[in-house]
Design an enzyme around this catalytic site. Structure first.
Site, PDB file in Angstrom:
ATOM      1  N   GLU A  34       0.827  -1.208   0.000  1.00 56.26           N
ATOM      2  CA  GLU A  34       0.000   0.000   0.000  1.00 56.26           C
ATOM      3  C   GLU A  34       0.865   1.265   0.000  1.00 56.26           C
ATOM      4  O   GLU A  34       0.556   2.234  -0.676  1.00 56.26           O
ATOM      5  CB  GLU A  34      -0.940   0.013   1.221  1.00 56.26           C
ATOM      6  CG  GLU A  34      -2.067  -1.004   1.140  1.00 56.26           C
ATOM      7  CD  GLU A  34      -3.043  -0.718  -0.009  1.00 56.26           C
ATOM      8  OE1 GLU A  34      -3.093   0.422  -0.494  1.00 56.26           O
ATOM      9  OE2 GLU A  34      -3.750  -1.661  -0.432  1.00 56.26           O
ATOM     10  N   TYR A 117      -6.909   5.848   4.756  1.00 57.96           N
ATOM     11  CA  TYR A 117      -7.071   4.910   3.641  1.00 57.96           C
ATOM     12  C   TYR A 117      -6.209   3.645   3.863  1.00 57.96           C
ATOM     13  O   TYR A 117      -6.704   2.518   3.772  1.00 57.96           O
ATOM     14  CB  TYR A 117      -6.699   5.578   2.301  1.00 57.96           C
ATOM     15  CG  TYR A 117      -6.431   4.543   1.260  1.00 57.96           C
ATOM     16  CD1 TYR A 117      -7.488   3.905   0.621  1.00 57.96           C
ATOM     17  CD2 TYR A 117      -5.127   4.109   0.986  1.00 57.96           C
ATOM     18  CE1 TYR A 117      -7.270   2.881  -0.281  1.00 57.96           C
ATOM     19  CE2 TYR A 117      -4.893   3.097   0.091  1.00 57.96           C
ATOM     20  CZ  TYR A 117      -5.968   2.483  -0.540  1.00 57.96           C
ATOM     21  OH  TYR A 117      -5.750   1.464  -1.408  1.00 57.96           O
ATOM     22  N   ASP A 135      -9.950   4.807  -2.550  1.00 55.73           N
ATOM     23  CA  ASP A 135      -8.895   5.561  -3.229  1.00 55.73           C
ATOM     24  C   ASP A 135      -9.522   6.326  -4.401  1.00 55.73           C
ATOM     25  O   ASP A 135     -10.742   6.305  -4.604  1.00 55.73           O
ATOM     26  CB  ASP A 135      -7.762   4.629  -3.685  1.00 55.73           C
ATOM     27  CG  ASP A 135      -8.177   3.745  -4.858  1.00 55.73           C
ATOM     28  OD1 ASP A 135      -9.393   3.702  -5.177  1.00 55.73           O
ATOM     29  OD2 ASP A 135      -7.302   3.117  -5.477  1.00 55.73           O
TER      30      ASP A 135
END
Ligand code: SF4
Length: 355
Positions: A34, A117, A135
């Site tokens: 990520e 996120y 996202d």
């Protein structure tokens, strides 16, 4: 919400890309992927992910590495604070959490470098927790399908999207659901010219049925960009040059670079060399300007870096200020440098720089 979720989940099972972080639930690998993929294309990020997991297969091995090692491996990926935060957090997990990645959202979110996120992505994928990770790709799909005209970067818009995403994830396999929505946006509901005729959502998609695809999602703020002018003075001595580590809160912190004169506009070389540290260069028997590259532009999210390299051939030994490091020919590629220096070094090679 099954009319929305079911087609996306089916589409995902058929068309998702085969990526290594989709074959694991190990939070360390999910976290690494990520962070690497923020602001990075998947094809570029994949090579970095493989390199990092090979070099540092565990959180402890990442914690044990030196910052220079990590920055060198990160070289070319940009946004170097991500790498520094990774390192900081790996050390924190090893020292404060017995090397165990935390398994609840709030503890994950409290780690340095992990925002809402990323925490939601790790919590859902690794720990099966119902946290929606939204996202840019997911925002696009939601705003188009549900016809949401509230700007995605306004607080009212964020509230609407967050509530909708929370509702959608309930009762699903959360890790799969989050990835499906983002992958659908990346491959099917693309920013430009999505192939709506082949889309399993087209019948109920408000943007498609009301011909508003190009208008959605709405964004309020256009990012302002600052122009900076970087003049790199490459001091080419006999089998050596000089470099400095960037310090302070600015781009490329802790990376190495040639002595830099930053200006707010283009300046003549004579003006640049009036800086104290280059005074010796003005004496003809010390040096000669061998090559001046043309101006190029390196684009960052909020800045435009105009840069050029001025190569000065030194005809005798010089002494430079203490924070400049004398770098020998054979070591020049061992330093973590910004992308534009990496390109300059690979194009100009040791044989051109050092004679
Ligand atoms: S129909 Fe087109 S705009 Fe609507 S979700 Fe599908 S690809 Fe996106």
């Amino acid at each position: 919400m099954n009319f929305f979720n079911a087609p996306i989940h089916t589409w995902y099972s058929l068309y998702k890309r085969d990526l290594p972080w989709r074959k694991t639930r190990n939070p360390y690998f999910i976290w690494l992927s990520e962070i690497i993929l923020q602001q990075t294309r998947i094809d570029q990020g994949l090579a970095y992910y493989l390199r990092f997991t090979e070099e540092f297969p565990t959180i402890s091995s990442l914690a044990d590495a030196s910052e220079d090692q990590i920055l060198k491996l990160w070289q070319g990926l940009g946004y170097y604070s991500r790498a520094r935060n990774l390192h900081f957090t790996a050390k924190y997990i090893r020292q404060q959490l017995n090397g165990e990645f935390p398994g609840d959202y709030d503890s994950i979110r409290s780690l340095k470098g992990i925002g809402e996120y990323t925490a939601a992505a790790i919590a859902s994928i690794s720990f099966n927790l119902e946290y929606a990770a939204v996202d840019g790709n997911a925002y696009r799909v939601l705003s188009r399908f549900f016809g949401i005209t509230e700007p995605i970067d306004s607080s009212a818009g964020k509230k609407i999207f967050t509530n909708l995403a929370k509702e959608l994830i309930m009762g699903t396999n959360p890790g799969m659901h989050n990835q499906a929505l983002m992958e659908f946006g990346a491959l099917q509901c693309t920013p430009k010219n999505p192939d709506c005729l082949k889309c399993p959502l087209s019948e109920r998609c408000l943007a498609f049925t009301t011909h508003r695809i190009a208008e959605l999602p709405v964004k309020k703020n256009k990012t302002k960009q600052r122009d900076r002018y970087f003049n790199y003075i490459v001091l080419a001595g006999k089998n050596h040059t000089w470099m400095r580590k960037r310090v302070g809160k600015d781009i490329w912190e802790n990376l190495f670079e040639f002595p830099l004169v930053e200006t707010t506009e283009e300046k003549s070389i004579r003006e640049l060399l009036e800086q104290d540290e280059f005074r010796q260069m003005n004496e003809a028997d010390y040096s000669v300007i061998e090559n001046v590259s043309s101006w190029k532009i390196h684009i960052l999210s909020h800045q435009r870096i105009h840069y050029r390299f001025i190569r000065i051939r030194l005809s005798r030994e010089i002494n430079m200020p203490g924070d400049l490091i004398r770098v020998n020919k054979e070591d020049i590629f061992n330093f973590a440098v910004p992308k534009l220096l990496e390109t300059y070094l690979s194009e100009n090679g040791q044989d051109v720089l050092f004679k």
